[in-house]
Design a protein around this motif. Structure first.
Motif, mmCIF file in Angstrom:
data_model
loop_
_atom_site.group_PDB
_atom_site.id
_atom_site.type_symbol
_atom_site.label_atom_id
_atom_site.label_comp_id
_atom_site.label_asym_id
_atom_site.label_seq_id
_atom_site.Cartn_x
_atom_site.Cartn_y
_atom_site.Cartn_z
ATOM 1 N N ILE A 26 3.987 -3.221 1.989
ATOM 2 C CA ILE A 26 4.400 -2.194 1.035
ATOM 3 C C ILE A 26 4.131 -0.808 1.610
ATOM 4 C CG2 ILE A 26 2.160 -2.258 -0.173
ATOM 5 C CD1 ILE A 26 3.787 -1.758 -2.803
ATOM 6 N N ARG A 27 5.069 0.111 1.363
ATOM 7 C CA ARG A 27 4.867 1.496 1.765
ATOM 8 C C ARG A 27 4.244 2.235 0.586
ATOM 9 N NH1 ARG A 27 6.259 4.351 6.089
ATOM 10 N NH2 ARG A 27 7.772 2.785 6.800
ATOM 11 N N GLY A 28 3.054 2.772 0.808
ATOM 12 C CA GLY A 28 2.321 3.438 -0.256
ATOM 13 C C GLY A 28 2.973 4.732 -0.694
ATOM 14 N N ARG A 29 2.533 5.211 -1.833
ATOM 15 C CA ARG A 29 3.020 6.497 -2.324
ATOM 16 C C ARG A 29 2.645 7.633 -1.375
ATOM 17 N NH1 ARG A 29 7.200 5.874 -5.699
ATOM 18 N NH2 ARG A 29 6.939 3.776 -6.538
ATOM 19 N N ASP A 30 1.650 7.369 -0.524
ATOM 20 C CA ASP A 30 1.265 8.366 0.478
ATOM 21 C C ASP A 30 2.089 8.241 1.754
ATOM 22 O OD1 ASP A 30 0.308 5.977 1.424
ATOM 23 O OD2 ASP A 30 -1.773 6.648 1.690
ATOM 24 N N GLY A 31 3.056 7.326 1.776
ATOM 25 C CA GLY A 31 3.922 7.130 2.931
ATOM 26 C C GLY A 31 3.401 6.158 3.962
ATOM 27 N N THR A 32 2.177 5.658 3.788
ATOM 28 C CA THR A 32 1.574 4.745 4.761
ATOM 29 C C THR A 32 2.031 3.312 4.501
ATOM 30 O OG1 THR A 32 -0.375 6.153 4.943
ATOM 31 C CG2 THR A 32 -0.601 3.880 5.690
ATOM 32 N N LEU A 33 2.334 2.617 5.574
ATOM 33 C CA LEU A 33 2.738 1.217 5.489
ATOM 34 C C LEU A 33 1.506 0.333 5.595
ATOM 35 C CD1 LEU A 33 5.509 -0.152 5.186
ATOM 36 C CD2 LEU A 33 5.564 -0.375 7.687
ATOM 37 N N ARG A 34 1.352 -0.588 4.642
ATOM 38 C CA ARG A 34 0.189 -1.482 4.611
ATOM 39 C C ARG A 34 0.644 -2.911 4.341
ATOM 40 N NH1 ARG A 34 -1.146 3.135 1.644
ATOM 41 N NH2 ARG A 34 -2.988 4.302 2.391
ATOM 42 N N ALA A 35 -0.246 -3.853 4.618
ATOM 43 C CA ALA A 35 0.013 -5.257 4.315
ATOM 44 C C ALA A 35 -1.218 -5.858 3.663
ATOM 45 C CB ALA A 35 0.371 -6.031 5.579
ATOM 46 N N PHE A 36 -0.984 -6.742 2.698
ATOM 47 C CA PHE A 36 -2.059 -7.417 1.982
ATOM 48 C C PHE A 36 -1.721 -8.901 1.854
ATOM 49 C CE2 PHE A 36 -1.699 -3.092 0.248
ATOM 50 C CZ PHE A 36 -2.966 -2.605 0.509
ATOM 51 N N ILE A 37 -2.778 -9.711 1.742
ATOM 52 C CA ILE A 37 -2.558 -11.114 1.414
ATOM 53 C C ILE A 37 -1.838 -11.165 0.071
ATOM 54 C CG2 ILE A 37 -3.674 -13.298 0.819
ATOM 55 C CD1 ILE A 37 -3.806 -12.701 3.771
ATOM 56 N N ASN A 38 -0.750 -11.911 0.032
ATOM 57 C CA ASN A 38 0.099 -11.963 -1.155
ATOM 58 C C ASN A 38 -0.452 -12.966 -2.173
ATOM 59 O OD1 ASN A 38 2.288 -11.479 -2.868
ATOM 60 N ND2 ASN A 38 3.600 -12.970 -1.819
ATOM 61 N N SER A 39 -1.654 -12.647 -2.656
ATOM 62 C CA SER A 39 -2.337 -13.555 -3.570
ATOM 63 C C SER A 39 -3.298 -12.755 -4.440
ATOM 64 C CB SER A 39 -3.113 -14.620 -2.782
ATOM 65 O OG SER A 39 -3.870 -15.449 -3.633
ATOM 66 N N CYS A 40 -3.248 -12.963 -5.733
ATOM 67 C CA CYS A 40 -4.153 -12.266 -6.638
ATOM 68 C C CYS A 40 -5.570 -12.804 -6.472
ATOM 69 C CB CYS A 40 -3.692 -12.452 -8.084
ATOM 70 S SG CYS A 40 -4.770 -11.651 -9.294
ATOM 71 N N PRO A 41 -6.570 -11.922 -6.265
ATOM 72 C CA PRO A 41 -7.947 -12.384 -6.087
ATOM 73 C C PRO A 41 -8.561 -12.964 -7.358
ATOM 74 C CG PRO A 41 -7.850 -9.995 -6.081
ATOM 75 C CD PRO A 41 -6.434 -10.471 -6.071
ATOM 76 N N HIS A 42 -7.857 -12.877 -8.480
ATOM 77 C CA HIS A 42 -8.355 -13.449 -9.724
ATOM 78 C C HIS A 42 -8.179 -14.968 -9.729
ATOM 79 C CE1 HIS A 42 -7.365 -14.205 -14.242
ATOM 80 N NE2 HIS A 42 -8.651 -14.462 -14.012
ATOM 81 N N ARG A 43 -6.905 -15.439 -9.771
ATOM 82 C CA ARG A 43 -6.671 -16.886 -9.762
ATOM 83 C C ARG A 43 -5.585 -17.306 -8.781
ATOM 84 N NH1 ARG A 43 -6.392 -18.516 -16.020
ATOM 85 N NH2 ARG A 43 -5.245 -20.285 -15.146
ATOM 86 N N GLY A 44 -5.279 -16.409 -7.858
ATOM 87 C CA GLY A 44 -4.450 -16.815 -6.722
ATOM 88 C C GLY A 44 -2.953 -16.670 -6.862
#
Length: 452
Positions: A95-113
């Motif tokens: 995802i490209r942040g509102r600040d323009g930076t491109l980031r990547a995250f594990i596509n899983s909610c840390p609550h219940r996955g």
């Protein structure tokens, strides 16, 4: 490597280096530099293509540790743009942040996955669709639903897990291993080779995806040799020097390899059967040039080069006069382990990616990008097209004459997979020179899987 040593490993006929040396504008020296030292043995096990246990080990040692292309930058060009990259049972949200930076995250909610996103789109925030936990586009927790019910749980307990991300040539790479070497090291000099053909200065004229009934390696291996042209693409033999091709691997570089396939010359398989006029006529039917008598001093190759230069100038406003003939007309193809094939020059402005389709070693996802140059403002990129059952690459008008060629390959790959599953010898046997890039790929795969 001296040309006489290359000749010893190949069929009679002019080498790529000899063909290029006769051009009006000879190629830069780095296109003639390579190494064709023998790698490994002649035989390789078929379990790499069919065995679920091998696939599981491959996920653990390769896909979870290697840099791999997740997207093109133009897919996530604007703040809030996101896309999902799935590989086996792993998934990254880019995802490209509102600040323009491109980031990547594990596509899983840390609550219940729960998977946080599917496919692609644009969002002001990241929101779990199950219990509505919400994060800013930089991954910072914005809202913990019913925070009162989690006692002393710290916000860190619900932080999105980052995935390493880097970029090269307009490609977005991810690596699920936080300890992996940087992408710059992994690329092993590939950016230097592509400095004459910057891939970030291309727009996506087509991006087409097809699910195939074959292992991902079968797809990649089909595109890193031209040995199969005589059997599968024989219509191109009058104007394509298939067995004239130059194959390059480099000592100490395990992630990249290259081949250069000369165009505008007839295949040595047709020795004694071709004339320049017949070569021109065949190339014209393929849409590479106009038919007609050759002018004094003109060759089929020089005509195709001149008309390609004119095509890029008229269609895209791009001047290729600073490039050699080889860079304009020939297929200059690099592979990056494990699963990217990207073409230098402008003879075939393509890139391919193949990956496992879930956890089935008999299925893969194959993608092709048509990446064209432009002058001035970047043209809008074409949206991704996923081919359904019965749809073919030839149905995609933007792919032009590449579509029917890709269909020939895509039709053959499942047949290879079925044949491997029925193979009672448990092995395949590879050629010494024309399939050296497959040897190189299998050797690197074995290194990652601790089999060497």
């Amino acid at each position: 490597m001296p040309d006489d040593q290359r000749r010893a490993a190949r069929c009679p006929g002019p080498t790529t280096a000899e063909i290029v040396a006769a051009d009006a504008r000879p190629a830069p020296a780095f296109l003639g530099e390579g190494d064709v030292a023998q790698i490994g043995g002649a035989e390789y096990g078929i379990d790499a293509y069919t065995d679920p246990a091998f696939h599981k080990r491959e996920v653990e040692t390769v896909w979870s540790r290697c840099w791999q292309v997740a997207a093109r930058e133009d897919e996530v060009a604007n703040p809030g743009d996101f896309t999902v990259y799935d590989i086996a049972d792993m998934s990254a949200l880019i995802i490209r942040g509102r600040d323009g930076t491109l980031r990547a995250f594990i596509n899983s909610c840390p609550h219940r996955g729960t998977r946080l996103a599917e496919d692609h789109g644009n969002a002001a925030r990241i929101r779990c669709p199950f219990h509505a936990l919400t994060w800013n586009t930089d991954g910072v927790l914005k809202q913990l639903t019913c925070a009162w019910d989690f006692g002393d749980a710290a916000p860190d307990a619900f932080a999105l897990s980052p995935v390493r991300l880097d970029r090269w040539g307009g490609f977005v790479f991810v690596n699920f291993d936080p300890e992996a070497p940087p992408l710059e090291d992994y690329l092993e000099g590939l950016p230097e080779h592509f400095s004459r053909w910057p891939m970030e200065d291309r727009f996506t004229a087509a991006h087409v995806v097809k699910h195939l009934d074959c292992n991902w390696k079968i797809t990649i291996e089909a595109f890193i040799e031209t040995f199969h042209v005589i059997g599968l693409h024989s219509e191109s033999l009058p104007f394509f020097g298939d067995v004239n091709s130059q194959y390059d691997v480099w000592t100490g570089k395990r992630h990249i390899s290259r081949m250069i396939n000369p165009s505008g010359v007839s295949s040595p398989h047709l020795a004694g059967k071709m004339t320049p006029e017949r070569t021109i006529a065949a190339a014209a039917k393929f849409g590479l040039c106009e038919d007609g008598p050759l002018a004094p001093g003109e060759t089929p190759r020089s005509r195709i080069v001149a008309q390609l230069r004119g095509f890029y100038s008229a269609s895209f406003g791009v001047d290729l006069s600073h490039l050699s003939d080889c860079e304009v007309v020939d297929v200059i193809e690099y592979s990056l382990f494990p699963n990217l094939v990207v073409f230098g020059g402008f003879g075939s402005p393509l890139a391919y990616r193949s990956r496992p389709d879930g956890d089935d070693p008999n299925r893969s996802i194959f993608e092709v990008w048509l990446l064209l140059p432009y002058a001035g403002e970047r043209p809008p990129s074409k949206p991704t097209r996923i081919l359904g059952p019965g749809e073919r690459f030839g149905d995609v008008a933007e792919l032009s004459y590449y579509g029917p060629i890709l269909d020939q390959d895509a039709d053959m790959m499942p047949r290879v997979q079925r044949g491997l599953r029925g193979n009672r010898n448990g092995k395949i046997t590879l050629a010494n020179y024309q399939e050296i890039r497959i040897r190189h790929m299998r050797h690197t795969l074995a290194e990652y899987m601790d089999q060497v």
